[in-house]
Design a protein around this motif. Structure first.
Motif: not given
Length: 262
Positions: A140-143, A156-160, A107-112, A131-136
């Motif tokens: 991490l929004e670029e990945i 991955k740790k930032k994604m978690e 799955l993509t980073v966004l889906d995770n 989810a996108m707000k959290r990535l921003e």
């Protein structure tokens, strides 16, 4: 507005968010956590240290509802959650990350991260937006569209962390998020944790990277053989003879003395 979208109001009086009282957990004849008690004020960063096998992750598992204690209680914002399951803890405002990151690789980073968002909404569109707000928030929004299996360990740790934030928690339990990272990557994680905390989220952090832990923590508790042996500010913990003997070692004391003499 969620806690990750607004700064902390530092004029607000501190209030207790987490109360752990007399918690014990046994596995057969092994006492992994032995009558541990502590409280935590909202907005604090609390470090948890101790040697391997001291009971740190077991304590997290009890606090987060993965394990039931034999004795004691856990209260979140005054609500007894001792025997509630992890999903109820999440609904009450507690999130958790794990030492070993296990993303949904294809799955993509966004889906995770959306996995966390679905705690707050049943709408895929809204979950994606959250989810996108959290990535921003953590850069991490670029990945977002990259499969999670193709990103670095640090990412991955930032994604978690983002996935935990997507549940809109008041408190996050973070288990050795800097393990296996290079110094520059550790700095990025420290910056992320500070940003999360400055936005209003309380953090409890298990970590073996002592310089980083001492820098970010306002208070530290120390476990050894399941018992809480010290509780205080970083400077106090760093000079505590019992803590040095049980965990930090004489090399730590020598290092601190060299630094103070420099």
């Amino acid at each position: 507005m969620s806690s990750q979208e607004q700064p902390t109001d530092t004029s607000t009086a501190e209030s207790t968010i987490l109360e752990v009282e007399g918690v014990s957990k046994r596995f057969g004849g092994l006492v992994a956590v032995d009558d541990v008690s502590f409280t935590l004020d909202q907005g604090t960063i609390l470090g948890v240290i101790g040697p391997n096998g001291a009971g740190k992750t077991t304590l997290f598992n009890v606090v987060n509802g993965f394990l039931d204690p034999e004795e004691g209680s856990v209260r979140l914002n005054g609500v007894d959650i001792t025997h509630a399951d992890p999903s109820e803890h999440a609904k009450q405002g507690m999130a958790r990350t794990f030492q070993l990151v296990k993303p949904f690789g294809p799955l993509t980073v966004l889906d995770n991260v959306m996995v966390g968002s679905f705690l707050k909404t049943g709408s895929r569109k809204e979950a994606e937006k959250l989810a996108m707000k959290r990535l921003e928030f953590l850069g991490l929004e670029e990945i977002a569209d990259v499969p999670a299996q193709n990103i670095t360990v640090a990412q991955k740790k930032k994604m978690e962390l983002c996935r935990a934030l997507a549940t809109d928690p008041e408190i996050i339990l973070v288990d050795e998020v800097m393990a296996g990272l290079q110094q520059e990557e550790q700095r990025e994680i420290l910056d992320a944790l500070e940003r999360i905390n400055n936005a209003g989220t309380t953090i409890v952090l298990i970590e073996h990277v002592m310089d980083a832990l001492m820098e970010i923590s306002e208070r530290i508790i120390v476990l050894n053989e399941g018992k809480l042996i010290a509780d205080g500010e970083p400077d106090e913990i760093g000079t505590n003879d019992e803590v040095i003997e049980a965990y930090l070692g004489e090399s730590w004391r020598e290092q601190q003395e060299r630094m103070s003499d420099a």
